[in-house]
Design a protein around this motif. Structure first.
Motif, PDB file in Angstrom:
ATOM      1  N   SER A   2      74.566 -42.487  -5.047  1.00 58.48           N
ATOM      2  CA  SER A   2      73.933 -42.014  -6.271  1.00 58.48           C
ATOM      3  C   SER A   2      74.879 -41.111  -7.049  1.00 58.48           C
ATOM      4  O   SER A   2      75.828 -40.549  -6.504  1.00 58.48           O
ATOM      5  N   ARG A   3      74.604 -40.970  -8.325  1.00 59.57           N
ATOM      6  CA  ARG A   3      75.416 -40.119  -9.181  1.00 59.57           C
ATOM      7  C   ARG A   3      75.167 -38.652  -8.841  1.00 59.57           C
ATOM      8  O   ARG A   3      74.052 -38.244  -8.559  1.00 59.57           O
ATOM      9  N   LYS A   4      76.215 -37.848  -8.941  1.00 64.30           N
ATOM     10  CA  LYS A   4      76.087 -36.416  -8.690  1.00 64.30           C
ATOM     11  C   LYS A   4      75.526 -35.748  -9.935  1.00 64.30           C
ATOM     12  O   LYS A   4      76.109 -35.828 -11.018  1.00 64.30           O
ATOM     13  N   GLU A   6      73.963 -32.447  -9.613  1.00 62.26           N
ATOM     14  CA  GLU A   6      73.802 -31.023  -9.334  1.00 62.26           C
ATOM     15  C   GLU A   6      74.827 -30.629  -8.288  1.00 62.26           C
ATOM     16  O   GLU A   6      75.459 -31.475  -7.658  1.00 62.26           O
ATOM     17  N   GLY A   7      74.985 -29.342  -8.115  1.00 61.38           N
ATOM     18  CA  GLY A   7      75.968 -28.837  -7.160  1.00 61.38           C
ATOM     19  C   GLY A   7      76.396 -27.451  -7.569  1.00 61.38           C
ATOM     20  O   GLY A   7      75.677 -26.743  -8.296  1.00 61.38           O
ATOM     21  N   TRP A  55      72.546 -28.432 -14.967  1.00 63.79           N
ATOM     22  CA  TRP A  55      73.682 -28.124 -14.088  1.00 63.79           C
ATOM     23  C   TRP A  55      74.846 -27.533 -14.884  1.00 63.79           C
ATOM     24  O   TRP A  55      75.445 -26.531 -14.478  1.00 63.79           O
ATOM     25  N   ASP A 246      81.107 -44.080  -7.228  1.00 63.23           N
ATOM     26  CA  ASP A 246      81.806 -43.262  -6.245  1.00 63.23           C
ATOM     27  C   ASP A 246      83.142 -42.729  -6.767  1.00 63.23           C
ATOM     28  O   ASP A 246      83.694 -41.785  -6.200  1.00 63.23           O
ATOM     29  N   ASP A 250      83.500 -35.477 -10.995  1.00 66.39           N
ATOM     30  CA  ASP A 250      82.506 -34.429 -10.812  1.00 66.39           C
ATOM     31  C   ASP A 250      82.385 -33.701 -12.153  1.00 66.39           C
ATOM     32  O   ASP A 250      83.359 -33.131 -12.652  1.00 66.39           O
TER      33      ASP A 250
END
Length: 283
Positions: A2-4, A6-7, A55, A246, A250
Motif C-alpha cells: 500500500s501507499r505510505k 503517514e509516518g 501528514w 514500492d 516517501d
C-alpha cells in the motif's frame, strides 16, 4: 503493497494555507479511457489524499486531470465538489469545448487547462494557442508539459502567450541538463517575460543522479528559485503514478528535500502560499 500515507512528520513546518499545486485523484467509477495510461489498481482517491495532507501539513490543493481519464473531467469535478473552497482544478479542454461547459467548470472550481506533449497526453501543444484563447476569458491559464530537451523548439510558441502559463515539473528535462545549458537558459528567459511560472515537482521523474538528493534536478530547482521566486510553484505530484507503489518516494522525505533547496522562510511562504493563491484564485 500500500501507499505510505503517514509516518514521521516532515522536519519542515509548512506555513498556514500551503497549497499543493499538482496532484491526481482516481475512483473506481471513472475508468481508464483509451489511449490513456492505466488507472492505478488501488485507485488512490480523496480519503487517501486527505491523509497525506494531514501528514505533510497541507491545507489547499489543485487537482489536475489525470491522463488516464482523457477529456472526461468527471473525476476531478466530483473531487472539487467534495473539497469545496479548499480546492481548484486543472481540466482537459479542447478547442471545441462548448462555452457552457467552460462556464460550468469555472463555477465548480476549475482554473486551468492541461496541455501534455508526452505519451498519454490528451491535448498536445498543437492546440495550445486555441485552448489558451478559450480559457483566458475565464481568467484561467494553461499548464504545459513536454520534454525540456525540446525547449528551444517550443519557445517561439510559448512566447505567443501573454497571459499566465505554467511549465510543469522543473521543465521536465528528460536528458541531463545543467543550469548553464541553452535549453535551461531559455526557460529562465521565458520566466523573465513575467507570465511564465515553473512548477518544482516530480524531481524523481527526470533526475539522472537519483534520490534521495536528486542533485541534478536540485541544481535546476535552485537556479529557478534564485532567478524568479515570484514565479515558482511547489507540487507533490502525488500519487506518483510514474513509479510503482514500492518505488514511490516517501512524501515527507521528498518535501524536506525540496524545502532544502529554498533559501529562507520568506521564499518558502512565497512558493507554497502567495504564488499559488494568486494564480488559482483561492479565497
Amino acid at each position: 503493497m500500500s501507499r505510505k500515507l503517514e509516518g514521521a512528520a516532515p522536519r519542515t513546518r509548512l506555513p498556514a494555507r500551503s497549497v499543493d499545486t499538482h496532484m491526481h485523484l482516481y475512483a473506481p467509477q471513472y475508468p481508464q479511457l483509451t489511449p490513456g495510461p492505466l488507472v492505478p489498481p488501488d485507485c488512490p482517491g480523496i480519503d487517501e489524499y486527505r491523509r497525506l495532507q494531514r501528514w505533510l501539513g497541507l491545507e489547499q490543493v489543485v487537482i489536475v486531470q489525470a491522463n488516464a481519464h482523457r477529456d472526461d473531467n468527471s473525476c476531478i469535478l466530483a473531487a472539487l465538489d467534495a473539497f469545496g473552497e479548499n480546492a481548484r482544478g486543472v481540466a482537459v479542454v479542447k478547442p471545441e469545448t462548448p462555452e457552457s461547459t467552460l462556464a460550468e467548470l469555472h463555477q465548480r472550481g476549475v482554473r486551468g487547462a492541461r496541455i501534455m506533449q508526452l505519451p498519454g497526453g490528451a491535448v498536445g501543444l498543437e492546440h495550445l494557442l486555441a485552448v489558451n484563447a478559450r480559457v483566458r476569458e475565464f481568467g484561467w491559464h494553461c499548464i504545459v508539459q513536454f520534454d525540456g530537451r525540446e525547449m528551444l523548439d517550443h519557445v517561439p510558441l510559448l512566447q505567443q502567450i501573454d497571459n499566465p502559463f505554467i511549465i510543469d515539473h522543473i521543465g521536465k528535462f528528460l536528458g541531463p541538463v545543467t543550469p548553464q545549458d541553452p535549453e535551461f537558459q531559455a526557460l529562465l528567459k521565458l520566466m523573465d517575460r513575467g507570465n511564465c511560472y515553473v512548477k518544482i515537482a516530480a524531481c524523481y521523474e527526470s533526475s539522472h543522479t537519483g534520490g534521495p538528493e536528486y542533485a541534478d534536478t536540485a541544481a535546476l530547482s535552485r537556479a529557478l528559485i534564485a532567478h524568479a521566486p515570484e514565479r515558482v510553484l511547489w507540487a507533490s505530484n502525488w500519487p506518483h503514478v510514474s513509479q510503482s507503489v514500492d518505488n514511490a518516494p516517501d512524501d515527507a522525505v521528498l518535501l524536506d528535500t525540496v524545502c532544502g533547496w529554498i533559501p529562507d522562510q520568506k521564499t518558502l511562504e512565497r512558493i507554497f502560499v502567495h504564488n499559488p493563491r494568486d494564480l488559482y484564485d483561492f479565497s
